[in-house]
Design a protein around this motif. Sequence first.
Motif, PDB file in Angstrom:
ATOM      1  N   GLU A 182       0.777  -1.318  -0.183  1.00 45.56           N
ATOM      2  CA  GLU A 182      -0.018   0.001   0.056  1.00 45.56           C
ATOM      3  C   GLU A 182       0.858   1.329  -0.078  1.00 45.56           C
ATOM      4  OE1 GLU A 182      -3.180   0.243  -0.266  1.00 45.56           O
ATOM      5  OE2 GLU A 182      -3.419  -2.088  -0.479  1.00 45.56           O
ATOM      6  N   GLU A 239       2.418   1.887  -3.681  1.00 43.77           N
ATOM      7  CA  GLU A 239       1.425   2.357  -4.273  1.00 43.77           C
ATOM      8  C   GLU A 239       1.235   4.008  -4.121  1.00 43.77           C
ATOM      9  OE1 GLU A 239      -2.221   0.109  -4.002  1.00 43.77           O
ATOM     10  OE2 GLU A 239      -1.308  -1.812  -4.700  1.00 43.77           O
ATOM     11  N   VAL A 240       1.043   4.274  -2.815  1.00 41.40           N
ATOM     12  CA  VAL A 240       1.026   5.626  -2.728  1.00 41.40           C
ATOM     13  C   VAL A 240       2.329   6.639  -2.985  1.00 41.40           C
ATOM     14  CG1 VAL A 240       0.683   7.413  -0.833  1.00 41.40           C
ATOM     15  CG2 VAL A 240      -0.567   5.217  -0.828  1.00 41.40           C
TER      16      VAL A 240
END
Length: 146
Positions: free
Chosen positions: A96, A99-100
Amino acid sequence: MFNDIGPLELVTIIVLAVLVFGPDKLPKVIQDVMRTVRKVREFSESAKQDIRQELGPEFKDFEFEDLNPKTFIRKQLDNEDLGLKELRNGFDLKKEMAEVADAVHGRSPEPSSPSASASSGDRIDMTKKPEEPAKDDRPPFDADAT
């Protein structure tokens, strides 16, 4: 209690104590401080025992450390009745965060597995990409700005 005091800070405190109180009064001051700390600990323990007695037998397993928010949350997340352990283990925090970071830096995410590419189809692209003008369009010209 003193986990973050290093050797240099400890030596500095000792030197300051000798300078402020003097070598003659320093043992008496240390005894007074230790006596006060002991009394405070005894007072807090007796207060805890009084509270436990007043709460009654329903709260016999009550611990004051559970009132700390970190301890309370950790205890609740480890509770098997709620099924939160499976939820917590289901999150891939590194993925996550990657991806950020890719979205912030404007890089396209690299699908590492077929399931990741399938799930990216229903995601909204929130990256700001500059619109490229058409080949015959000229950028806006402001005569007053030049």
